[in-house]
Design an enzyme around this catalytic site. Sequence first.
Site, short mmCIF file in Angstrom:
data_model
loop_
_atom_site.label_atom_id
_atom_site.label_comp_id
_atom_site.label_asym_id
_atom_site.label_seq_id
_atom_site.Cartn_x
_atom_site.Cartn_y
_atom_site.Cartn_z
N TYR A 9 -28.09 -41.08 86.92
CA TYR A 9 -27.28 -40.39 85.91
C TYR A 9 -28.12 -39.30 85.27
O TYR A 9 -29.27 -39.51 84.92
CB TYR A 9 -26.83 -41.39 84.84
CG TYR A 9 -26.03 -40.76 83.71
CD1 TYR A 9 -24.75 -40.24 83.93
CD2 TYR A 9 -26.55 -40.68 82.42
CE1 TYR A 9 -24.01 -39.67 82.90
CE2 TYR A 9 -25.82 -40.11 81.38
CZ TYR A 9 -24.56 -39.61 81.62
OH TYR A 9 -23.83 -39.05 80.59
N ASP A 62 -36.11 -36.42 86.06
CA ASP A 62 -35.33 -36.64 84.85
C ASP A 62 -35.93 -37.87 84.16
O ASP A 62 -35.64 -39.01 84.53
CB ASP A 62 -33.85 -36.84 85.18
CG ASP A 62 -33.00 -37.04 83.93
OD1 ASP A 62 -33.59 -37.20 82.83
OD2 ASP A 62 -31.77 -37.04 84.05
N LYS A 84 -34.07 -39.09 74.52
CA LYS A 84 -34.21 -40.42 73.96
C LYS A 84 -35.47 -40.60 73.09
O LYS A 84 -35.47 -40.15 71.96
CB LYS A 84 -34.06 -41.45 75.07
CG LYS A 84 -32.65 -41.29 75.72
CD LYS A 84 -32.17 -42.34 76.64
CE LYS A 84 -30.70 -42.13 76.94
NZ LYS A 84 -30.34 -41.82 78.29
C1 LIG Z 1 -29.30 -40.69 78.75
C2 LIG Z 1 -29.65 -39.88 79.95
C3 LIG Z 1 -29.25 -38.55 80.10
C4 LIG Z 1 -28.30 -37.88 79.14
O1 LIG Z 1 -28.82 -37.77 77.87
P1 LIG Z 1 -27.81 -37.59 76.63
O2 LIG Z 1 -28.73 -37.34 75.49
O3 LIG Z 1 -27.02 -38.84 76.54
O4 LIG Z 1 -26.96 -36.41 76.95
C5 LIG Z 1 -29.73 -37.82 81.17
N1 LIG Z 1 -30.55 -38.40 82.08
C6 LIG Z 1 -30.94 -39.67 81.99
C7 LIG Z 1 -31.87 -40.24 83.01
C8 LIG Z 1 -30.48 -40.47 80.93
O5 LIG Z 1 -30.82 -41.76 80.89
#
Ligand SMILES: *Cc1c(COP(=O)(O)O)cnc(C)c1O
Length: 425
Positions: free
Chosen positions: A144, A239, A267
Site C-alpha cells: 500500500y 516506501d 507516520k
Molecule cells: C500509511 C502508509 C501510506 C499512506 O500514508 P497516509 O499518511 O495515510 O497518507 C503510504 N505508504 C505506506 C507504506 C503506509 O503504510
Amino acid sequence: MIYEKSHSLFNEAKKYMPGGVNSPVRAFQAVKREPLFIKSGKEGHIFDADGNSYVDFVCSWGPGILGHAHPRVIKAVQKACEHGLTFGAPTEKETELAKLISSLMPSMEMLRLVNSGTEAVMSVIRTARGFTGKNKVIKFNGCYHGHSDCMLVKAGSGLLTQSIPSGSGVPENCTRDTLVAEYNDISSVERLIESNKGEIACVIIEPAAANMGVVPPKKGFLKELRKLTEENGILLIFDEVITGFRLSPGGAQEYYGVKPDLTTLGKIAGGGMPLAVYGGRRDIMEKVAPVGKVYQAGTLSGNPIAVTAGIETLKILKENKDIYSEIERKSDILEKAFKDSGFNVNRVGSLLCPFFTDKKVQTYDDALSSDTEKYAEYFSYMLEKGIYIAPSQFEAMFVSYAHTDEDIEKTAECIAGAGKFIFNS
Ligand SMILES: *Cc1c(COP(=O)(O)O)cnc(C)c1O
C-alpha cells in the site's frame, strides 16, 4: 465490556461522515463490529468514551513508537503553539528536522516535507518520472502506498502485465502505466522489465510489507531488486512510511543494508502530527521546483507544530538507541506467545501479524489465504480482554517503547487464551 457511549457517538458520526469515520479501516467493518471512540491515550494505553482502557497495539497505525502523550513531545508542541500555528514561510526548524532525518538516514541527501504519506508517494513518483523522463512504475501486489490514483491498482487477470483500478473513481488512464509485480518474486520484476524495456521510471516497494499483514522480504530479495534496478537504469524507491524509524533509526534500508535512490517517510516522522517526507539522491531532488521543473507545493507543508513533534520524537529515538533493542525484545516475547499458542505469526522488528492459514505467508496470495472470520474472532477476544489490535487481518500489530513488561505479559496471556478459544473449540 460496555460500549454504549461509543455506540451513540458512532450513530451521530454516521450522519455527517461516510461510515462515521475519516479513514475506512477505522469503521471496524472487517471485524463486524462498531468502532470505539477514543478519548485519550497515555503511554501504551488508550481510553474510550465509555471509560474502558486498552493496551494499544495500533499506535495510530505506526506513529506511536514512544506511546501516547510523551511528556517531552507534548511540552515541545505546547511551546511551539504559543508562537503561532502556521506562517507559510520558511522556519529554522524545518532545516533542523531535515538535518536530523538526513543524519539518521544518510540516503536522504535532500528532502521535502509534506503532510501525508499519500502526498509523499504521489510526489516522489512524479519526481522519478520527471528525472528519468519515463512514465511506467512497478509496484508490488499487496503493498500500500496511499490513495493517489496511480497507486490504487490491483493486478489484472493478464498475468501481471495489465493492472486495473482497485476501486471506482480511478480512471483506467491513471493506472495504465502502473505495472504490478509479485512481492518476494524477483522473476516477476524481471519479466516486467523485459517486456517494458526502456519505459520504466521506478520501482516502488515497502521494504518490509506491512499493509497485507506483515510480510518480510525473503533473504536477498531487496538486494536483488537493487541490482536489477541499477542495471536497468530504473530508480528504486523505498516506501518507508511504516518502516522508517521503526525497524532501526535508519529504517529498513539500514536494517537490511540496501540503499534506495528515493525514500518516503511518514507516520513516526511526524511524531503523531500530520507530516511526511520524500527525498533521496541530491541530483534527483534538485529536479523539484523551484530548482527544477517537477512541481510540488503545500500550504501547510513544513508546518511548525508538526515539525516540532517530528524533531522531538526523532531526537528521543536518536538519543536512546536502546529503544530498538527493547521493542524487539518485547516483540519477541509476543511472537513466542503466538507460536506457543498455535498461531502462524510473521514478525519484522516491532511489527507482528498472526495469519490464519497453514501457508508460510510470503506473498499477497498467501496473505489472502488467511481465514478472516478467524481473525475477527481473535480480534473480538482480545478487545474484550482489553487489548486493542488492528481491526483487520491486513494490518500490523505495532509494539511501542511505552509498553511495559506488565502490558506485554498481559498481552501474551490473552494471546494464549485466544489460541485456546480459536483452535481448540
Ligand atoms: C500509511 C502508509 C501510506 C499512506 O500514508 P497516509 O499518511 O495515510 O497518507 C503510504 N505508504 C505506506 C507504506 C503506509 O503504510
